[in-house]
Every structure is written in structure tokens, then in C-alpha cells.
Design an enzyme around this catalytic site. Structure first.
Site, PDB file in Angstrom:
ATOM      1  CE  LYS A   1      -3.609   1.340  -7.232  1.00  0.00           C
ATOM      2  NZ  LYS A   1      -2.784   0.387  -7.506  1.00  0.00           N
TER       3      LYS A   1
ATOM      4  CD  GLN B   1       0.484   1.125  -9.216  1.00  0.00           C
ATOM      5  OE1 GLN B   1      -0.031   0.906  -8.234  1.00  0.00           O
ATOM      6  NE2 GLN B   1      -0.095   0.807 -10.584  1.00  0.00           N
TER       7      GLN B   1
ATOM      8  CG  ASP C   1      -2.103  -5.056  -4.952  1.00  0.00           C
ATOM      9  OD1 ASP C   1      -3.167  -4.464  -5.390  1.00  0.00           O
ATOM     10  OD2 ASP C   1      -0.919  -4.161  -5.194  1.00  0.00           O
TER      11      ASP C   1
END
Ligand code: GUN
Length: 291
Positions: A53, A97, A120
Site C-alpha cells: 500500500k 490494517q 477503507d
């Protein structure tokens, strides 16, 4: 033999568009999109996702603020880190994460992220907005799957779609998105409580498999000509590989490819698209902040 849907090629094109959008925004408004990437602990798969990422951000001209916390840091330290990024106007996206190490309350941590920076699309506010069709950040993997179907010319209008797996990150949101009027599919959500999974998948025009278990879907479970979207990334022991493992999806690629008309490979299918949509959402968040 099925056509392979090349997620890498699609991602490459979209990332070039995103990079151009980042340059344009910076030139016009002075705003450079920035993403805070928070990793807690040392799960090897999470480290590799987070590294990918950050690399993708750099290539698109997006600033990434990398924050690594020890698994022993405690929930309060993580919540404070999130609060700092919530208040920092130069940061447009915040990503924690998942999964978090044992001892962290995942719901509480996600709830702490400002919905305006939740690129997200995991906070209850964004999930709710998605369900009722309001402007929101769409979760990256489902968003990437919609883009891939479109790119591959696979229509969803009136299609029978079977989603296997009911996770909050993939199964539930992709089922909701495909049920919306814009996609107009008839969606069946299967899970570990489903009796006779094959009786559902055999009726499907599109099967989206997201169970986190290699071999969930095999060719005998498909209708000839079906489209398979494989979300799984499983490390399977492999003595012939220098790493000692190889990456496999949730479907058995060889047998499914013999029956399907199109299938996403692992690696190189859904994975690159998930990261691409994260960049997309971060650019979109920065554009909103610059308005
Ligand atoms: N873990 C697995 N997929 C994801 C994702 O899309 N976002 C985050 N934050 N964690 C994940």
C-alpha cells in the site's frame, strides 16, 4: 478455457489516472493527498500488504504516513494515534490494517476513525451510507470487484450472483452493492452455515468467493460459462518455492478455469484492485477537503 481477468493491467491503468488526478489537485489547490497507514504487530501477511500500500501511494504521488506500533502498545496508544490523524488537516485517509493482534477491540478501533477519513469504508457511518445509497467511501475490495466486472464486460443486471463468505470487509458489502438498483443483480449470500453450497453455486452466473480457505470452489461446482471472482489469498505450503509457500486463491484455479468463461487469478487479480481503490478513495477524500 476461461479468459483470465487481468487485475494488474486494470490496476495499472487506473493508477495512472489517479496519479494524474493527484498532480492536477496539487497544481490547482496546493493540496497533496495523504494517507496514514497504521500497522500493529508483526503479522507477516499484514506487513506485506501494508508495504504494498505504501509503495502504491508513493508511485501515485500520495504521501503515506507510516505508523508501526508494537503489539504490546495497548489499545489506548492506538486510539491516540488515530485521534491525532483525525485532527491533522493534512491527512485525508486513515487505514488501520486488519486483523489486529489479540487483545484489541477491532470495532472500537474502527469506530475511532473519522468517517470523513475512513477510506477503507469500514466505519458504521460509511457502511450505513453505502446501504442506503448516500455518498460514502466504498470498501476497497468490493469497489474493486465492481470495477473488474465492468472492465471484463460482465453485466450484472438480472444476473444470479452467489457470494461465498459473509465477512464485513468483503462478503456482506459486495452482496449489498450488487443488490443496489445500479447493479441490479439477484444476490445469494452463502456462508459456513449453508447446506449444499454447490446447489447454489451451480445456478450462479457470477460466483464471488471470499472465504479465506483454499479449495472452497472447484470446477464441478460451476455452471458452464460462469464468471469467478476469487478474493482469497492463502499461503499454501510449497517445497518447490524458495519462500516455502505459494499463494492460492479460494478457488481451485485449474478446475474452475476449465468450466468458467472468465476467472480472476491469484495473485494478480482482485489484490491489485483493492489497493488501487484505496488510492482512489484517498484522492477523493483530498478533493473533498480541498473544496
Ligand atoms: N485486511 C484485509 N483487507 C483489508 C483492507 O482492505 N483494509 C484493511 N485496513 N485491512 C485489511
Amino acid at each position: 478455457m476461461a479468459k483470465t481477468i487481468d487485475g494488474r493491467a486494470l490496476a495499472k491503468g487506473l493508477r495512472a489516472e489517479i496519479a494524474a488526478g493527484v498532480s492536477e489537485l496539487r497544481a490547482r489547490t496546493g493540496v497533496t493527498p495523504a494517507l496514514a497507514v497504521i500497522l500493529v504487530g508483526d503479522n507477516p501477511a499484514s506487513i506485506s500488504y501494508v508495504t504494498a500500500k505504501e509503495k502504491a501511494c508513493a508511485e501515485a504521488g500520495i504521501v503515506s504516513h507510516e505508523t508501526r506500533l508494537d503489539a504490546s502498545c495497548g489499545e489506548d496508544a492506538l486510539l491516540q494515534t488515530i485521534a491525532g490523524f483525525n485532527e491533522d488537516p493534512s491527512v485525508h485517509g486513515i487505514l488501520v490494517q486488519l486483523p489486529l493482534p489479540r487483545g484489541f477491540d477491532e470495532r472500537k478501533v474502527i469506530d475511532a476513525i473519522s468517517p470523513e477519513k475512513d477510506v477503507d469504508g469500514f466505519t458504521p457511518v460509511n457502511v450505513g451510507r453505502m446501504l442506503i445509497g448516500e455518498e460514502c467511501f466504498l470498501p476497497c475490495t468490493p469497489f474493486g470487484i465492481l470495477k473488474m466486472l465492468d472492465f471484463a464486460g460482465v453485466g450484472t443486471d438480472g444476473a444470479n450472483v452467489v457470494v461465498v463468505g459473509r465477512s464485513n470487509i468483503v462478503g456482506k458489502p459486495v452482496a449489498a452493492l450488487l443488490s443496489r438498483r445500479e447493479a441490479n443483480a439477484t444476490v445469494t449470500l452463502c456462508h459456513t452455515g449453508t447446506r449444499d453450497l454447490a446447489s447454489f453455486t451451480r445456478r450462479a452466473d457470477i460466483v464471488i468467493v471470499a472465504t479465506g480457505r483454499a479449495g472452497t470452489l472447484t470446477g464441478d461446482m460451476l455452471k458452464p460459462g460462469a464468471v469467478v471472482i476469487d478474493v482469497g489469498v492463502n499461503r499454501v505450503e510449497d517445497a518447490t518455492s524458495p519462500r516455502g509457500y505459494s499463494l492460492k486463491g479460494d478457488s481451485d484455479f485449474e478446475s474452475c478455469a476449465r468450466v468458467a468463461s472468465a476467472i480472476t487469478p491469484v495473485p494478480g487479480g482482485v489484490g491489485p484492485m483493492t489497493i488501487t481503490m484505496l488510492l482512489w478513495n484517498t484522492l477523493e477524500s483530498a478533493r473533498r477537503a480541498a473544496r
